[in-house]
Design a protein around this motif. Structure first.
Motif, mmCIF file in Angstrom:
data_model
loop_
_atom_site.group_PDB
_atom_site.id
_atom_site.type_symbol
_atom_site.label_atom_id
_atom_site.label_comp_id
_atom_site.label_asym_id
_atom_site.label_seq_id
_atom_site.Cartn_x
_atom_site.Cartn_y
_atom_site.Cartn_z
ATOM 1 N N ARG A 39 5.088 -13.176 -8.286
ATOM 2 C CA ARG A 39 4.219 -13.093 -8.975
ATOM 3 C C ARG A 39 3.985 -14.256 -9.587
ATOM 4 O O ARG A 39 2.677 -13.919 -10.148
ATOM 5 N N CYS B 12 4.455 1.342 6.046
ATOM 6 C CA CYS B 12 5.788 0.297 6.025
ATOM 7 C C CYS B 12 4.804 -1.073 5.960
ATOM 8 O O CYS B 12 5.307 -2.088 4.572
ATOM 9 N N GLU C 75 3.462 -1.113 2.733
ATOM 10 C CA GLU C 75 4.125 -1.660 1.361
ATOM 11 C C GLU C 75 4.670 -2.312 1.580
ATOM 12 O O GLU C 75 5.061 -3.088 0.468
ATOM 13 N N LYS C 76 5.309 -3.260 2.656
ATOM 14 C CA LYS C 76 5.822 -4.623 2.867
ATOM 15 C C LYS C 76 4.635 -5.587 1.653
ATOM 16 O O LYS C 76 4.894 -6.435 0.351
ATOM 17 N N PHE D 206 2.194 -4.433 -0.547
ATOM 18 C CA PHE D 206 2.515 -3.877 -2.263
ATOM 19 C C PHE D 206 2.877 -4.947 -2.767
ATOM 20 O O PHE D 206 2.380 -4.990 -3.964
ATOM 21 N N ASP D 207 4.828 -4.684 -1.826
ATOM 22 C CA ASP D 207 5.508 -4.812 -3.118
ATOM 23 C C ASP D 207 5.342 -6.449 -3.169
ATOM 24 O O ASP D 207 5.441 -6.700 -4.758
ATOM 25 N N PHE D 208 5.398 -7.372 -2.587
ATOM 26 C CA PHE D 208 4.846 -9.197 -2.654
ATOM 27 C C PHE D 208 3.726 -9.347 -3.453
ATOM 28 O O PHE D 208 4.196 -10.044 -3.740
ATOM 29 N N LYS E 134 2.447 -6.973 -5.447
ATOM 30 C CA LYS E 134 2.988 -6.129 -7.239
ATOM 31 C C LYS E 134 1.713 -6.012 -8.068
ATOM 32 O O LYS E 134 1.009 -5.580 -8.842
ATOM 33 N N ASP F 22 -0.512 1.519 -8.976
ATOM 34 C CA ASP F 22 -0.908 2.784 -7.978
ATOM 35 C C ASP F 22 -2.006 2.759 -7.109
ATOM 36 O O ASP F 22 -2.469 2.404 -6.241
ATOM 37 N N LYS G 102 -2.684 0.156 -4.792
ATOM 38 C CA LYS G 102 -2.528 0.376 -3.052
ATOM 39 C C LYS G 102 -3.678 1.623 -2.810
ATOM 40 O O LYS G 102 -3.915 1.165 -1.679
ATOM 41 N N TRP H 279 -0.315 6.086 -5.198
ATOM 42 C CA TRP H 279 0.393 5.464 -4.001
ATOM 43 C C TRP H 279 1.387 7.197 -4.118
ATOM 44 O O TRP H 279 0.788 7.389 -2.566
ATOM 45 N N THR H 280 2.136 7.693 -4.158
ATOM 46 C CA THR H 280 2.994 9.145 -3.945
ATOM 47 C C THR H 280 1.617 10.534 -3.937
ATOM 48 O O THR H 280 2.080 10.605 -2.525
#
Length: 186
Positions: A18, A55, A58-59, A61-63, A65, A68, A71, A101-102
């Motif tokens: 972050r 996958c 998403e890895k 995207f999580d890193f 932060k 939507d 993403k 994103w969903t």
């Protein structure tokens, strides 16, 4: 009164993700995203390839932060060939500016994870045997295909039983007798 002590600046690798993101506020999201070397997606109908792409994104995207909207934009940026053509068609019928994103995953799943393909992957998992493969190759294929048959391997015992069922009989006997490896699948 003493002045407050200055905070020590951590070297960049020790800063949280972050903090690194905040330090790069001036850099556009797509540039930071590109630096992560994301996979591209060309519209392949093999669910394993679709799953690997999702996958991997998403890895990242999580890193990073990401929110939507970021993403979705980054994922679309990585679509090529047939995937890009499909997305151009989707844009005509869906309000992509408000797409989460969903929501984009639901669209992707409806296109690339149709029932026939998922049934075929489930069948392949149920019929999976080690054959001439090494145990490592068999375990990797088992892991890949088990993602499409989670109901069949919901517990560690079910997973172990299915794995053993597909092992060559000479190896399965050694494992069963306790002469090889741990007592869990993992």
């Amino acid at each position: 009164m003493n002045p407050p002590p200055q905070q020590q600046q951590l070297p960049l690798p020790l800063q949280s993700a972050r903090d690194q993101n905040e330090a790069q506020v001036g850099e556009p999201v797509y540039e930071r995203f590109r630096k992560q070397r994301p996979l591209t997606f060309e519209g392949d109908t093999d669910p394993l390839i679709v799953e690997e792409w999702r996958c991997s994104l998403e890895k990242i995207f999580d890193f990073m932060k990401l929110i939507d909207k970021e993403k979705v934009a980054c994922a679309v940026y990585q679509m090529k060939n047939n995937a890009r053509i499909w997305w151009d068609i989707v844009k005509r019928t869906v309000h992509v500016n408000t797409l989460t994103w969903t929501g984009s995953l639901e669209l992707l799943n409806s296109k690339y994870y149709n029932a026939n393909i998922l049934d075929a992957e489930m069948d392949e998992f149920q019929e999976l045997k080690q054959g001439n493969s090494t145990v490592i190759e068999y375990a990797q294929k088992f892991d890949q295909l088990s993602r499409f048959a989670l109901g069949l391997v919901a517990t560690e015992n079910e997973r172990k039983r299915r794995f053993m069922k597909g092992l060559r009989s000479d190896l399965a006997k050694l494992v069963d007798a306790g002469e090889m490896g741990p007592c869990t699948y993992a």
